[in-house]
Enzyme design. Structure first.
Site, PDB file in Angstrom:
ATOM      1  N   ASP A   1      -1.055  -5.249   9.439  1.00  0.00           N
ATOM      2  CA  ASP A   1      -2.057  -4.291   8.987  1.00  0.00           C
ATOM      3  C   ASP A   1      -3.283  -5.096   8.574  1.00  0.00           C
ATOM      4  O   ASP A   1      -3.247  -5.845   7.591  1.00  0.00           O
ATOM      5  CB  ASP A   1      -1.521  -3.479   7.801  1.00  0.00           C
TER       6      ASP A   1
ATOM      7  N   TRP B   1       0.863  -1.182   0.000  1.00  0.00           N
ATOM      8  CA  TRP B   1       0.000   0.000   0.000  1.00  0.00           C
ATOM      9  C   TRP B   1       0.895   1.226   0.000  1.00  0.00           C
ATOM     10  O   TRP B   1       1.796   1.356   0.841  1.00  0.00           O
ATOM     11  CB  TRP B   1      -0.886  -0.056   1.238  1.00  0.00           C
TER      12      TRP B   1
ATOM     13  N   LYS C   1     -13.611  -1.033   5.640  1.00  0.00           N
ATOM     14  CA  LYS C   1     -14.123  -1.916   4.591  1.00  0.00           C
ATOM     15  C   LYS C   1     -15.192  -2.857   5.123  1.00  0.00           C
ATOM     16  O   LYS C   1     -16.252  -3.020   4.503  1.00  0.00           O
ATOM     17  CB  LYS C   1     -12.973  -2.734   3.986  1.00  0.00           C
TER      18      LYS C   1
END
Length: 419
Positions: A225, A143, A263
């Site tokens: 993460d 990311w 999400k």
């Protein structure tokens, strides 16, 4: 008289590619335009989807009209929310926890953060301040914001191989060889708990075990993460497998987890997150010391986490009925993503598009590393108004039954005609 000004040394900073792409898509008036850039869930009609369970809870909260709903929380955040977030991440039974689980909970120091980004930042700053690692190891690719966050923390960044372009698969051999040869004791290794962003490629459970063994043997610090728990597979248990394995089977190794609810609850703009630091000692005193030091950083940055979104999550996770409804919503989202992967793959096979495309269905979660070149990505945008990142990362959520054939035809054309 000379004046001191920051402008004398201020240099331009590249703008964020994802948000630039989203703005360009929004300005595009072409009727068949397709957005495969931004990482948010969309329905088959291309619309945002507030989770039904979230909408139900919003109504309940409105009806309750709690007069304290806008008050400050504690610096560490909403404590009941943090306990629920911890239990969800690490697999504790919140209502009927065993004595062993209650003892294990004492190893985890939890604070609320400003979504996953804030949790990553807070964790990086905490480690940079107190552990002072020589390096943080990020997957190549990762990311993009990981680079920025660790740069801000002042920790040198290194990368380990992760993606093999020729086979469009996980380069596990390269990853392990690099960390084995070059990572030093006390280095941080950033790991995506599931649905790796941007590749969609995750280690197998057996490979996760090898990663855990390597971290333990070389005394590396795992930093997970976790942005997609439940969203990737539809199962909160499956998507937390790696974190729970490290926690349960490597009790003599410290680690931490940045947890996001953006999400899996569709709360993108509410910024709901938590940061968990796992100690090797099950003790209230050491846990509270970690929390206090995290609170010192929080107080100097944002004082405390946002209240609205975590109230929604808390309401869902304290009700068996609402939690069951949330699980069904997770299945709706994950199932649609998987169906769109299959649909795109089938269309490309039907068109006999040059190359192999099995990686699209073998990858996991919101994103696919398509293997398209920057020139092909540019051609997709300019000729077909299909928007994705220059790396070839596509957000599968932007596909639908209405546009998947169009996207496949566009990909087929650029693969055949653009190098």
């Amino acid at each position: 008289m000379a004046r001191h000004t920051v402008l004398a040394t201020l240099a331009p900073v590249p703008s964020d590619e994802i948000f630039d792409l989203n703005r360009a898509y929004a300005r595009d008036t072409f009727p068949q335009k397709v957005s495969l850039g931004v990482g948010v869930y969309r329905t088959d009609e291309g619309k945002p989807w507030p989770l039904p369970v979230v909408e139900k809870v919003e109504k309940k909260l409105l009806e309750e009209n709690d007069p304290s709903r806008h008050e400050y929380t504690a610096i560490e955040g909403d404590i009941p929310f943090l306990e629920l977030a911890r239990d969800l991440m690490f697999g504790f039974d919140g209502k009927n926890a065993s004595a062993e689980q209650e003892e294990a909970k004492k190893r985890i120091a939890s604070v609320q953060a400003v979504a996953g980004t804030g949790a990553n930042h807070l964790g990086g700053l905490f480690l940079a301040t107190h552990m002072k690692p020589k390096n943080v190891w990020l997957s190549d690719p990762s990311w993009a914001n990981h680079m920025t966050l660790w740069e801000m923390a002042g920790v040198p960044r290194k990368t380990y191989p992760y993606y093999e372009p020729k086979t469009r698969s996980l380069d596990f051999t390269g990853m392990m060889a690099t960390l084995e040869a070059e990572a030093q004791e006390g280095d941080v290794v950033l790991l995506h708990a599931c649905a790796h962003n941007p590749t969609g490629l995750d280690p197998t459970k057996e490979q996760w075990m090898e990663i855990a063994d390597l971290c333990e043997r070389k005394q590396l610090f795992p930093f997970f993460d976790s942005a997609y728990q439940g969203f990737a597979s539809g199962s909160v248990v499956e998507d937390a497998w790696a974190v729970r394995y490290f926690f349960q089977h490597k009790p003599h190794m410290e680690m931490c987890v940045a947890q996001s609810f953006s999400k899996n609850f569709g709360l993108y703009g509410q910024r709901v997150g938590a940061f968990h630091y796992v100690t090797t000692v099950a003790g209230v005193d050491i846990r509270d010391t970690v929390v206090n030091n995290l609170c010192h950083l929080i107080r100097g940055e944002f004082s405390m986490g946002p209240r609205g979104g975590c109230s929604i999550v808390k309401k869902v996770l304290t009700s068996d009925e609402l939690t069951a409804e949330w699980y069904e919503d997770l299945k709706v989202m994950s199932s649609r993503i998987k169906a769109m992967r299959q649909a795109l793959y089938k269309e490309l096979v039907k068109l006999q598009t040059p190359g192999t495309w099995e990686h699209i269905v073998n990858q996991n979660g919101m994103f696919s590393y398509t293997g398209l070149t920057p020139a092909q990505v540019t051609a997709l945008k300019e000729k077909y108004h299909v928007y994705l990142l220059q790396s070839g990362r596509a957000s599968i959520s932007g596909l639908s039954e209405k546009n998947v054939a169009y996207v496949a035809q566009a990909i087929d054309d650029v693969v055949r005609n653009v190098n």
